[in-house]
Design an enzyme around this catalytic site. Structure first.
Site, short mmCIF file in Angstrom:
data_model
loop_
_atom_site.label_atom_id
_atom_site.label_comp_id
_atom_site.label_asym_id
_atom_site.label_seq_id
_atom_site.Cartn_x
_atom_site.Cartn_y
_atom_site.Cartn_z
N HIS A 116 2.99 25.11 52.79
CA HIS A 116 3.48 26.11 51.83
C HIS A 116 4.60 26.96 52.43
O HIS A 116 4.87 28.07 51.97
CB HIS A 116 2.35 27.01 51.32
CG HIS A 116 1.12 26.27 50.94
ND1 HIS A 116 0.94 25.69 49.71
CD2 HIS A 116 0.00 25.97 51.66
CE1 HIS A 116 -0.24 25.09 49.67
NE2 HIS A 116 -0.82 25.24 50.84
N SER A 172 31.98 30.50 57.46
CA SER A 172 32.16 31.33 56.28
C SER A 172 33.57 31.92 56.32
O SER A 172 34.06 32.30 57.38
CB SER A 172 31.12 32.46 56.25
OG SER A 172 31.47 33.44 55.29
N ARG A 196 25.28 19.60 51.83
CA ARG A 196 25.99 18.51 51.16
C ARG A 196 25.05 17.35 50.88
O ARG A 196 25.10 16.72 49.82
CB ARG A 196 27.16 18.03 52.03
CG ARG A 196 27.92 16.85 51.43
CD ARG A 196 29.00 16.33 52.34
NE ARG A 196 30.06 17.31 52.55
CZ ARG A 196 31.15 17.07 53.27
NH1 ARG A 196 31.31 15.90 53.87
NH2 ARG A 196 32.07 18.00 53.41
#
Length: 476
Positions: free
Chosen positions: A153, A283, A297
């Protein structure tokens, strides 16, 4: 037309290999049509039809020399792609003009070509899968004993090892390889079946001689290394086959998405990183970022691939009687793009896996944070063996565990359960540190990895000895 003024398919320009793109090219497609026409004429000549060796030689000489502009002009006039190429081939080999496509219908070249391309494309996918399986197996072997925090989980659970986790990714690909191998083994040729699958035109050409029609079917199939043809068809080969092939590719998409998602989770935990090149920018705004862009991707392309099977299944379900042409446009898009996407995914596997970066110190820190909780049963048993009361010790461990967990939730840097137990006189006779060796809690992970590699991976390596150690570069 300026290519920068029109849409470019990113599967071609950014993601898939040049080899897979070339397999689905116009040159490959239409030269295969011509080879099919040559094979048909040769088999018809050998079985007694009035076709000269010179006509066949003239066709063979122009198989690769395709005037695409001439074919385009013919198609604009005739509104029929096969007849356009029949005329263009006839212009290139005028001696054979009268016998090209003799007895055949359009699907003789279109469908048989698709079957050839499907077989070749599946072979490329298979080879890349083998390389990816090998790469993950090498990684699993290297890290089979390294304890790491397991999750259920996405919450901390019992320990596993980094290598054992990699076998889960590898096992998915082995299941995919089994499906791809099955699809390759089950492929059959359409052969020469005629307009409604009855072979009536060929029966007329051979004056009602069924044996020669059957032999024609076998000879043309053998020319393209198919040992089986569909025994019955309409005009096309069963579109069910496309659905089955794409289901195998869809399964690969599922595996890739799962692998990519796991990498993204572990990158967030800073335990595992995909390759990051020296000049790579994570970034445009946050210069410090190292985003898992290859894994992202992979998930994105996998999502596209998994969506394609629905179109193939719907096409198979809606074929009318002996055939309908509403399969044509969708298959032109779905079949090539599905293989291009599969190729792109496996290219990513073979780029990412050999360069995976493990951060053992981070992994160990995460293990240390949770391990005291996992060790409580061992601590309890050690306390009982030292003369303590089981129920009393259990209650003390429970109270200390809750307090330690609360401290972590409130921002404590380390799990202080061990310190709390050391300060409790009830555990004074217990060597608490001896209970916290991480490898005590990994069960059979190393042995499981060894067995998996020996029983599942090594047979694949033996079947495909030349495909180990692959590495692929991504385009951008």
């Amino acid at each position: 037309m300026d290519p920068h003024q029109t849409y470019e398919n990113p599967l071609i320009t950014r993601y898939a290999s040049a080899e897979m793109a070339g397999l689905w090219s116009s040159q490959r497609k239409f030269s295969t049509w011509r080879r099919l026409w040559v094979a048909l004429a040769r088999a018809e000549r050998e079985l007694g039809l009035d076709i000269s060796e010179g006509q066949i030689e003239a066709m063979e000489a122009r198989v690769e020399d395709i005037d695409f502009e001439a074919a385009r002009r013919y198609e604009k006039k005739l509104r029929h792609d096969v007849m356009a190429h029949v005329h263009a081939f006839g212009d290139a080999a005028p001696e054979a003009k009268g016998i090209i496509h003799l007895g055949a219908t359009s699907c003789y070249v279109t469908d048989n070509t698709d079957l050839i391309l499907l077989r070749d494309a599946l072979g490329k996918v298979r080879d890349l899968l083998v390389g990816s399986i090998d790469a993950l197996a090498v990684f699993a072997e290297r890290w089979k004993k390294e304890p790491c925090l397991g999750y259920t989980h996405f919450q901390p659970a019992q320990l596993v090892t980094i290598g054992k986790r990699a076998t889960l990714w590898c096992q998915d690909l082995i299941l995919d390889l089994t499906e791809v191998e099955r699809r390759v083994a089950d492929l059959r040729f359409l052969g020469v079946k005629g307009t409604t699958g009855t072979q009536a035109s060929f029966l007329d050409l051979f004056d009602g001689d069924h044996a020669r029609v059957e032999e024609l079917d076998r000879r043309v199939a053998a020319e393209f290394a198919f040992d089986r043809v569909f025994p019955v068809t309409g005009q096309t080969y069963p579109r069910k086959l496309d659905s089955l092939v794409l289901s195998a590719l869809t399964a690969l998409g599922e595996s890739a998405h799962r692998f990519g998602s796991d990498l993204r989770l572990l990158a967030h935990e800073r335990e595992l990183e995909e390759p990051f090149e020296a000049d790579q920018v994570g970034s445009s705004a946050m210069a410090y970022k190292r985003n898992p862009m290859r894994a992202e991707r992979m998930c994105s392309i996998a999502r596209f691939l998994m969506a394609q099977q629905a179109a193939a299944g719907q096409t198979a379900a809606t074929q009318w009687l002996e055939r309908t042409l509403d399969d044509s446009a969708v298959r032109r898009m779905v079949l090539p793009q599905s293989f291009l996407a599969a190729d792109a995914l496996l290219t990513l596997y073979l780029n990412v896996v050999p360069g995976l970066v493990v951060r053992p110190s981070v992994v160990a820190r995460h293990v240390a944070r949770e391990l005291p909780f996992m060790a409580t049963e061992a601590i309890l048993m050690a306390g009982v063996r030292a003369g303590g009361d089981r129920q009393d010790l259990h209650e003390r461990i429970r109270i200390h565990s809750i307090a330690a967990a609360d401290a972590l939730k409130q921002g404590a840097d380390q799990n202080d359960l061990l310190s709390r137990l050391q300060g409790d006189p009830a555990f004074s006779a217990v060597d608490l540190h001896a209970t916290l060796a991480p490898r005590r809690f990994i069960g059979r992970c190393p042995k499981q990895v060894d067995a998996f590699l020996a029983d599942e991976v090594e047979p694949i390596r033996r079947r495909y000895p030349g495909l180990m150690g692959q590495h692929q570069e991504v385009h951008v």
